[in-house]
Design a protein around this motif. Structure first.
Motif, short mmCIF file in Angstrom:
data_model
loop_
_atom_site.label_atom_id
_atom_site.label_comp_id
_atom_site.label_asym_id
_atom_site.label_seq_id
_atom_site.Cartn_x
_atom_site.Cartn_y
_atom_site.Cartn_z
N SER A 12 -10.90 -8.58 3.64
CA SER A 12 -11.72 -7.40 3.86
C SER A 12 -11.03 -6.41 4.87
CB SER A 12 -12.97 -7.81 4.60
OG SER A 12 -12.50 -8.34 6.08
N PRO A 13 -11.58 -4.87 4.74
CA PRO A 13 -11.03 -4.19 5.62
C PRO A 13 -10.99 -4.57 7.02
CG PRO A 13 -12.53 -2.97 4.03
CD PRO A 13 -12.45 -4.46 4.05
N VAL A 70 -5.84 1.75 2.22
CA VAL A 70 -5.20 0.52 2.90
C VAL A 70 -4.34 1.04 3.83
CG1 VAL A 70 -4.06 -1.72 2.69
CG2 VAL A 70 -5.80 -0.93 0.92
N THR A 121 -14.05 1.55 8.22
CA THR A 121 -14.50 1.75 6.82
C THR A 121 -15.44 3.11 6.79
OG1 THR A 121 -16.28 0.27 6.97
CG2 THR A 121 -14.37 -0.27 5.61
N SER A 143 -4.65 -5.83 -2.23
CA SER A 143 -4.12 -7.40 -1.62
C SER A 143 -3.89 -7.99 -2.92
CB SER A 143 -5.43 -7.86 -0.99
OG SER A 143 -6.77 -8.11 -1.79
N HIS A 195 -10.60 -0.87 -3.09
CA HIS A 195 -9.24 -0.59 -2.79
C HIS A 195 -8.57 -1.68 -2.27
CE1 HIS A 195 -10.16 4.12 -3.00
NE2 HIS A 195 -10.37 3.73 -4.10
N VAL A 196 -9.21 -2.15 -0.97
CA VAL A 196 -8.50 -3.24 -0.29
C VAL A 196 -8.33 -4.50 -1.38
CG1 VAL A 196 -8.79 -5.07 1.26
CG2 VAL A 196 -9.27 -2.54 1.81
N ASP A 197 -8.91 -4.84 -2.35
CA ASP A 197 -8.92 -5.82 -3.12
C ASP A 197 -7.76 -5.66 -4.19
OD1 ASP A 197 -11.42 -7.29 -2.23
OD2 ASP A 197 -12.66 -6.38 -3.78
N TYR A 232 -5.49 4.01 -3.56
CA TYR A 232 -5.88 2.87 -3.17
C TYR A 232 -4.80 2.29 -1.97
CZ TYR A 232 -8.54 1.56 -7.13
OH TYR A 232 -9.76 1.68 -8.22
N ALA A 242 0.88 -1.18 0.18
CA ALA A 242 0.10 -0.07 0.00
C ALA A 242 0.93 1.22 0.03
CB ALA A 242 -0.86 -0.14 1.17
N ILE A 256 -8.07 -6.50 8.18
CA ILE A 256 -6.75 -5.78 8.34
C ILE A 256 -6.84 -5.11 9.74
CG2 ILE A 256 -5.47 -3.86 7.49
CD1 ILE A 256 -6.89 -4.33 4.71
N HIS A 290 -13.73 -1.31 -0.08
CA HIS A 290 -13.46 -2.70 -0.22
C HIS A 290 -12.85 -2.92 -1.75
CE1 HIS A 290 -15.87 -4.44 3.11
NE2 HIS A 290 -16.20 -3.11 3.14
#
Length: 138
Positions: free
Chosen positions: A125-126, A33, A43, A116, A111-113, A29, A22, A129, A109
C-alpha cells in the motif's frame, strides 16, 4: 515475489528497489510511486498535487491548508523538504510528462500495484511506502 517482513512491512531493500523501478519507468505510475517514496506525501496530497506546490530552487513541496474543495489531513498545510536529487527528478517529471498530477486515491493504489509488481514485490500500500520513508530514512 516477496520482500516483506512477517507483519507485512516493506523491507528497506524492497523500498529501494521499488523507488528505483518507479524512477526507471518514467511514466505517470512511476511519478506517483516516486513521489510517495521520496517525499512521504499522503495519498490525498498526491491526488490533489499541483505543480505550483513544488519549488525546485528551494527543494520543498508546500502542501496548502486547502485547495478548491480539498483539505489535507487534519486541515493543516505542511512544508516537505526534499533532497536536490529528488527535486531534480520531480522537476524532470513535471516538465516531461503530460498531466502528471490530479488523480484519484484509487488510481494511486493502482499505480503502486503496477510498480510493485514490476519491481517483483508483493502487493503493498502507499502507506507502507510512507512508513519506510518516515521510519527508516528520516
Amino acid at each position: 515475489m516477496t520482500d516483506k517482513t512477517q507483519n507485512d512491512e516493506l523491507t528497506l531493500k524492497a523500498y529501494y528497489q521499488l523507488v528505483k523501478t518507479a524512477q526507471d519507468l518514467e511514466n505517470r505510475y512511476g511519478f506517483t510511486v516516486y513521489m510517495i517514496g521520496k517525499t512521504g506525501m499522503r495519498t490525498g496530497e498526491i491526488a490533489h498535487f499541483h505543480p505550483e506546490w513544488f519549488n525546485v530552487e528551494s527543494n520543498v513541496i508546500n502542501v496548502p491548508k486547502s485547495q478548491d474543495d480539498w483539505q489535507p489531513k487534519r486541515g493543516k498545510g505542511r512544508m516537505i523538504s526534499i533532497s536536490s536529487d529528488t527535486a531534480d527528478t520531480i522537476d524532470w517529471y513535471l516538465n516531461t510528462l503530460d498531466d502528471t498530477y490530479g488523480c484519484s486515491e484509487e488510481s494511486i493504489h493502482s499505480h503502486v500495484d503496477v510498480v510493485s509488481e514490476k519491481a517483483g514485490i508483493d502487493s503493498i500500500s502507499p502507506h507502507q511506502i510512507r512508513s519506510v520513508y518516515y521510519n527508516e530514512l528520516i
